[in-house]
Enzyme design. Structure first.
Site, short mmCIF file in Angstrom:
data_model
loop_
_atom_site.label_atom_id
_atom_site.label_comp_id
_atom_site.label_asym_id
_atom_site.label_seq_id
_atom_site.Cartn_x
_atom_site.Cartn_y
_atom_site.Cartn_z
N GLU A 284 0.83 -1.19 0.00
CA GLU A 284 0.00 0.00 0.00
C GLU A 284 0.88 1.26 0.00
O GLU A 284 0.58 2.23 -0.69
CB GLU A 284 -0.91 -0.03 1.24
CG GLU A 284 -2.22 0.70 1.06
CD GLU A 284 -3.17 0.41 2.22
OE1 GLU A 284 -4.11 -0.37 2.02
OE2 GLU A 284 -2.96 0.93 3.33
N GLU A 287 2.26 1.72 -3.38
CA GLU A 287 1.21 2.20 -4.28
C GLU A 287 0.96 3.70 -4.06
O GLU A 287 0.81 4.46 -5.02
CB GLU A 287 -0.08 1.40 -4.04
CG GLU A 287 -1.17 1.70 -5.06
CD GLU A 287 -2.50 1.00 -4.75
OE1 GLU A 287 -2.50 0.07 -3.92
OE2 GLU A 287 -3.51 1.40 -5.33
N CYS A 310 -7.94 -1.97 4.10
CA CYS A 310 -7.76 -3.11 5.01
C CYS A 310 -9.05 -3.56 5.63
O CYS A 310 -9.16 -4.69 6.10
CB CYS A 310 -6.84 -2.76 6.16
SG CYS A 310 -5.44 -1.81 5.71
N SER A 330 -6.94 1.89 -2.36
CA SER A 330 -5.77 1.08 -2.72
C SER A 330 -6.25 -0.29 -3.19
O SER A 330 -7.23 -0.81 -2.69
CB SER A 330 -4.87 0.94 -1.49
OG SER A 330 -4.00 -0.15 -1.66
N LYS A 369 -14.98 -9.80 8.43
CA LYS A 369 -13.88 -10.66 7.97
C LYS A 369 -14.41 -12.03 7.55
O LYS A 369 -13.83 -12.69 6.69
CB LYS A 369 -12.84 -10.81 9.07
CG LYS A 369 -11.97 -9.58 9.27
CD LYS A 369 -10.97 -9.37 8.15
CE LYS A 369 -10.18 -8.09 8.31
NZ LYS A 369 -9.50 -7.69 7.07
N GLU A 372 -15.58 -11.39 4.16
CA GLU A 372 -14.43 -11.19 3.27
C GLU A 372 -13.78 -12.53 2.91
O GLU A 372 -13.47 -12.79 1.74
CB GLU A 372 -13.40 -10.28 3.95
CG GLU A 372 -12.22 -9.93 3.06
CD GLU A 372 -11.14 -9.15 3.81
OE1 GLU A 372 -10.82 -8.04 3.41
OE2 GLU A 372 -10.60 -9.68 4.81
N GLU A 377 -13.52 -14.09 -5.06
CA GLU A 377 -12.25 -13.68 -5.68
C GLU A 377 -11.05 -14.04 -4.81
O GLU A 377 -9.91 -13.98 -5.26
CB GLU A 377 -12.25 -12.20 -6.04
CG GLU A 377 -12.30 -11.23 -4.87
CD GLU A 377 -13.72 -10.78 -4.51
OE1 GLU A 377 -14.66 -11.59 -4.70
OE2 GLU A 377 -13.89 -9.64 -4.03
N CYS A 514 -10.26 -1.32 14.65
CA CYS A 514 -10.52 -2.75 14.93
C CYS A 514 -10.70 -3.04 16.42
O CYS A 514 -11.37 -3.98 16.79
CB CYS A 514 -9.39 -3.61 14.39
SG CYS A 514 -9.04 -3.28 12.67
#
Lengths: 589, 162
Positions: A284, A287, A310, A330, A369, A372, A377, A514
């Protein structure tokens, strides 16, 4: 400010005008029981529907009992908070609520942590005098969150979290009277709705009506399977909160005991998501520098500010609500997914294990999560990079089920190579941490100079939206930080309107980042718990010998042996992703 | 419920209605009233358009639609049947008549038959108490309806498929 004098339980109190009786009582040390009422200090969360009537008090001169959460103090008021009449009314209210509540406490996920249960116990309810029909509703079992509306007491806390704080707009009260329920539109499953699975509804639900999907048995099944190598990664925020489940003071770091417990539970390797957080910074941060350099060279097409990616609740949010801006975040995967991708390629190859025989478990402070990890993908030929995601609460449950004496556990260290991390990886768990970690690395990569002072106090804090300008050796970098999706929306709308001055923005869906995730031990409305966890996170960072991600020798080695360089072709293949516009057509069964 | 494709011109008309109310979220109930008179009912797709136009969540719109009994998500039948449950009709056996309709049509109050021909509702007093119990089918009033008459009333409209 005008002052008002009133008497609460024979004590004279002076308060500011506009103070409620409930707040005034608290100032005198009188704790009036509440149920629907919930205010989270220093956040936008304020739920005061005045609906449950648990906080009623007697006010001299008034015929009816007054709900203290909705009654403002008046000069000369004489309030009694626990007369027999008041106690009797509270008991009646509780019995009426329980008369339409399943008696499943023994097997309810929320048992022992349920506000309704503990209040019923405090009131000493042993019998329900009201019998009648019980309401039934369509339930919902999504990958992250399970809704059991039978256990809902219509306190509306979840609606406040979903609509006012997070501005997600998934939950609303539907229908009327006995049939009313809090649900997504048309009672569709959360999976098909605008839900981000941030889990803030779960975090404030006083009962078991909203809970996480329990994946603990899936983990045990994997561990019991002799063909499988089962490895675990733990997110930074978990170590700062897990202790609370075992009676430790909030903010106690239990990293070593946690590692020891995981080993005893039977994981073959105990690794750290913080390692992948360091990896995230490499990708990141690189980037960000690439985009910045293009911008400085006058490239008009480059997208700035760059947003962090994230947080899976945040990713779900922008995919649904800002589908026109999918090229701004990102492309770096989250640490959970980077870990999974590296574990099932680099580590599996190194250990000579077929990826299908490697089970990656993640322990996360988060419900999104779970969603996710299940994204298509993030799988290769149907084999997910992260097989199972469990929450901090579920890990505590596993430790209790295994009958481990947490207090007596010795401190253990993470395994190598995917268990070594820098302090920069640790602070991912707090709002502002990801961007601070990124700055530590990006500064050195950009300037070629050593960063002497690694603590960026200007990026830390608990305010919903923060900003700071960091001097990159003459180049001022404007940084924005938002936690809570409502705050994120504010910054996103600025960008959409072309008014954003930032080069990079960190966004976390949950209050405090978090550490305040939907999978953390319940805070029961006490925001100081979140702040103590935050302090713990920075404490862990300060104690680390390595504070910058790019100095983590195992990260350096990973690039040397396997990935080449940050943002290389191999890195892009394994560590970067795409986003998808998510607004779905309404689906009704 | 099957997916409904709304006619583009009707959607455009609905958007015009929203615009007339300045796309103001405070006007949600007024917009929904207008939408219901436009479509006859408020299917999810109509609510979705309204939510988008007024920039409120679809859950909020459905919350309002499902709270007020005037709003309906079920299209009325070609022949909407209403049974008066006012005092006079009730004491003269309206409930039995209603139950007979429910039985023969195999639907509940507020529902529509799968073929879309009949829908069933109850109402309070149509001002024809002398004819109690009263059943209205569309604009037509049937007076002094006995349980035995229900079948022939249904047949009368069933056969009237022009």
């Amino acid at each position: 400010m005008d002052k008002i004098k009133l008497t609460i339980d024979n004590t004279l109190v002076e308060v500011e005008k506009g103070t409620t009786v409930l707040e005034a009582a608290k100032l005198t040390g009188v704790d009036i029981p509440t149920l629907c009422y919930l205010k989270l200090e220093d956040t936008a969360f304020e739920n005061t529907p005045g609906g449950c009537r648990m906080c009623v008090v007697e006010v001299e001169g008034r015929r009816n009992l007054a709900p203290s959460c909705k009654t403002q103090c008046e000069d000369g008021m004489f309030v009694s908070t626990h007369t027999p009449r008041v106690v009797n009314a509270r008991r009646t209210v509780m019995e009426l609520i329980l008369s339409d509540h399943p008696f499943e406490c023994l097997v309810c996920t929320k048992s022992g942590k349920c506000d309704l249960q503990s209040l019923a116990q405090d009131l000493g309810i042993r019998e329900i005098h009201y019998q009648g029909e019980k309401s039934t509703y369509k339930g919902d079992e999504s990958p992250g969150i399970i809704r059991e509306p039978e256990k809902c007491i219509m306190c509306r806390r979840c609606e406040t979290a979903c609509n006012d704080v997070q501005t997600v707009g998934t939950l609303s009260a539907l229908y009327r009277g006995f049939g009313s329920v809090v649900a997504p539109a048309f009672e569709m499953d959360l999976d098909h709705s605008s839900c981000t699975f941030c889990g803030q509804c779960v975090a404030v639900c006083p009962t078991g009506a909203l809970i996480e999907r329990d994946n603990t048995w899936k983990v045990m099944e994997a561990i019991m399977n002799p063909k499988k190598t089962v490895i675990v990664q733990t997110a930074p925020a978990v170590r700062a909160a897990l202790g609370e489940e075992f009676g430790y003071e909030a903010g106690t770091l239990v990293t070593g005991k946690m590692v020891s417990a995981l080993r005893k539970i039977g994981f073959d390797y105990v690794f750290d998501t913080d390692f992948a957080a360091d990896l995230t910074i490499m990708e990141e941060g690189t980037e960000l520098l690439e985009r910045l350099n293009k911008h400085l060279q006058g490239d008009k097409n480059v997208k700035l500010p760059m947003l962090t990616s994230c947080c899976p609740g945040w990713v779900n949010f922008f995919e649904y609500h800002f589908p026109d801006m999918l090229d701004i975040p990102s492309t770096a995967k989250s640490p959970q997914q980077m870990f999974g991708a590296i574990a099932k390629s680099y580590f599996a190859e190194k250990m000579n294990i077929d990826r299908k025989d490697l089970v990656v478990v993640s322990v996360m402070p988060c419900l999104a999560k779970k969603f996710e990890a299940a994204r298509p993908e993030f799988a290769v030929d149907g084999d997910p990079d992260v097989n199972v995601s469990i929450t901090t609460r579920e890990l505590a449950q596993m430790i209790k089920s295994a009958n481990l004496n947490f207090d007596a556990l010795k401190d253990d260290d993470f395994d190598r190579p995917l268990g070594e991390s820098s302090g920069a990886g640790v602070i991912f768990g707090s709002t502002g941490g990801v961007i601070e970690a990124a700055v530590r690395t990006a500064y050195e990569l950009h300037t070629g100079k050593t960063l002497e002072k690694v603590d960026f106090n200007e990026l830390r804090g608990f305010e919903g939206i923060r900003s700071a300008t960091i001097d990159f050796d003459g180049l001022p970098i404007n940084i924005g930080i938002a936690h809570g999706l409502g705050n994120a929306r504010t910054l996103l709308e600025e960008i959409r309107a072309g008014k954003s001055q930032f080069h990079a923005i960190e966004i976390m869906a949950c209050p405090g980042g978090c550490i305040g995730g939907g999978g953390q031990p319940y805070h029961h409305g006490d925001v100081s718990i979140l702040k103590k966890r935050q302090i713990a996170i920075y404490q862990e960072d300060a104690g680390k010998p390595i504070r910058k991600s790019h100095e983590n020798p195992y990260i350096q080695n990973l690039y040397k042996e396997y990935l080449g360089a940050p943002c290389s072709e191999k890195s892009h293949e394994l560590l970067h992703t795409n986003y998808f516009a998510k607004k779905k057509k309404i689906e009704i069964e | 419920m099957a997916h409904i494709k709304l006619a583009q011109n009707k959607v455009a008309e609905l958007k015009e209605v929203c615009k007339k109310f300045n796309n103001d979220k405070g006007e949600l109930i007024n917009v929904l009233h207008a939408a219901q008179s436009l479509f006859g009912y408020l299917p999810a797709e109509v609510q979705e358009v309204v939510a988008n136009e007024l920039n409120v969540s679809i859950a909020h719109v459905h919350g309002v639609v499902s709270f007020y009994s005037f709003f309906t998500m079920i299209p009325k039948g070609k022949y909407p049947i209403s049974i008066c449950m006012g005092t006079a009709c009730y004491v003269r056996g309206a409930e039995k008549v209603l139950n007979e309709f429910k039985k023969l049509l195999d639907i509940k109050v507020g529902e529509t038959t799968p073929d879309g021909v009949f829908s069933l509702n109850s109402l309070r007093c149509v001002g024809a108490c002398g004819l109690a119990p009263v059943v209205t089918v569309g604009e037509k009033v049937h007076g002094r309806v006995a349980v035995e008459d229900v079948k022939s009333i249904i047949e009368e409209y069933k056969n009237d498929k022009e």
